[in-house]
Design a protein around this motif. Structure first.
Motif, PDB file in Angstrom:
ATOM      1  N   PHE A  59     -39.694  -1.082  17.980  1.00  0.00           N
ATOM      2  CA  PHE A  59     -39.114   0.122  17.399  1.00  0.00           C
ATOM      3  C   PHE A  59     -37.928   0.609  18.221  1.00  0.00           C
ATOM      4  O   PHE A  59     -36.874   0.952  17.673  1.00  0.00           O
ATOM      5  N   GLY A  60     -38.085   0.617  19.537  1.00  0.00           N
ATOM      6  CA  GLY A  60     -36.991   1.031  20.420  1.00  0.00           C
ATOM      7  C   GLY A  60     -35.784   0.118  20.306  1.00  0.00           C
ATOM      8  O   GLY A  60     -34.634   0.580  20.263  1.00  0.00           O
ATOM      9  N   ASN A  61     -36.026  -1.187  20.232  1.00  0.00           N
ATOM     10  CA  ASN A  61     -34.924  -2.136  20.069  1.00  0.00           C
ATOM     11  C   ASN A  61     -34.238  -1.971  18.718  1.00  0.00           C
ATOM     12  O   ASN A  61     -33.007  -2.067  18.623  1.00  0.00           O
ATOM     13  N   ALA A  62     -35.023  -1.704  17.673  1.00  0.00           N
ATOM     14  CA  ALA A  62     -34.440  -1.514  16.345  1.00  0.00           C
ATOM     15  C   ALA A  62     -33.589  -0.251  16.295  1.00  0.00           C
ATOM     16  O   ALA A  62     -32.504  -0.244  15.706  1.00  0.00           O
ATOM     17  N   VAL A  63     -34.057   0.814  16.912  1.00  0.00           N
ATOM     18  CA  VAL A  63     -33.281   2.056  16.943  1.00  0.00           C
ATOM     19  C   VAL A  63     -31.990   1.858  17.729  1.00  0.00           C
ATOM     20  O   VAL A  63     -30.922   2.328  17.333  1.00  0.00           O
ATOM     21  N   GLY A  66     -29.572   0.070  15.585  1.00  0.00           N
ATOM     22  CA  GLY A  66     -29.276   0.703  14.312  1.00  0.00           C
ATOM     23  C   GLY A  66     -29.997   0.083  13.131  1.00  0.00           C
ATOM     24  O   GLY A  66     -29.590   0.246  11.985  1.00  0.00           O
ATOM     25  N   GLU A  67     -31.087  -0.610  13.384  1.00  0.00           N
ATOM     26  CA  GLU A  67     -31.860  -1.247  12.319  1.00  0.00           C
ATOM     27  C   GLU A  67     -33.040  -0.362  11.941  1.00  0.00           C
ATOM     28  O   GLU A  67     -33.333   0.626  12.599  1.00  0.00           O
ATOM     29  N   LYS A  68     -33.738  -0.766  10.886  1.00  0.00           N
ATOM     30  CA  LYS A  68     -34.937  -0.053  10.462  1.00  0.00           C
ATOM     31  C   LYS A  68     -36.158  -0.903  10.780  1.00  0.00           C
ATOM     32  O   LYS A  68     -36.097  -2.124  10.819  1.00  0.00           O
TER      33      LYS A  68
END
Length: 124
Positions: A59-63, A66-68
């Motif tokens: 989740f942290g990497n996606a944020v 800029g991904e969901k």
């Protein structure tokens, strides 16, 4: 996210310590069904903690990119808890149900205790 990984490693050590105590209790006391329930519940709790740490890192990497991301894996953690309770209900003479439920809550108790220890340790 290195602090998340360090926190997970520290909490995993605490849970392994508890698991070793439970295994000794299972081996050397007459309360084998209770300790087996604690081992089963705590093992599932450790797996759920691993899932939560992994999903939180994703989740942290996606944020950051800029991904969901779909979810943090609540359904899979609930399914694991249901599986542990199902095993306890299937073999009530071998596995104590209340001990399984207490074991399932172990990681959350460890997280809270670790938080307080780290908070008071950093203040000094």
């Amino acid at each position: 996210m290195p602090e998340l990984k360090a926190t997970y490693v520290r909490q995993r050590k605490y849970i392994f310590l508890l698991l070793s105590i439970y295994v000794l209790g299972w081996g050397f006391t007459s309360y084998q069904s209770i300790f087996l329930g604690l081992v089963l519940g705590t093992s599932c709790s450790l797996f759920n903690l691993w899932l939560l740490a992994r999903k939180t890192e994703q989740f942290g990497n996606a944020v950051a990119n800029g991904e969901k991301i779909r979810s943090l894996g609540m359904i899979s953690r609930m399914a694991m808890a249901v599986l542990a309770v199902f095993v306890a209900m299937e073999y009530p003479e071998k596995v104590h149900l209340i001990s399984v439920v207490i074991g399932l809550m172990t990681s959350y108790v460890v997280i809270m205790i670790d938080f307080f220890l780290q908070t008071f340790h950093l203040r000094k």
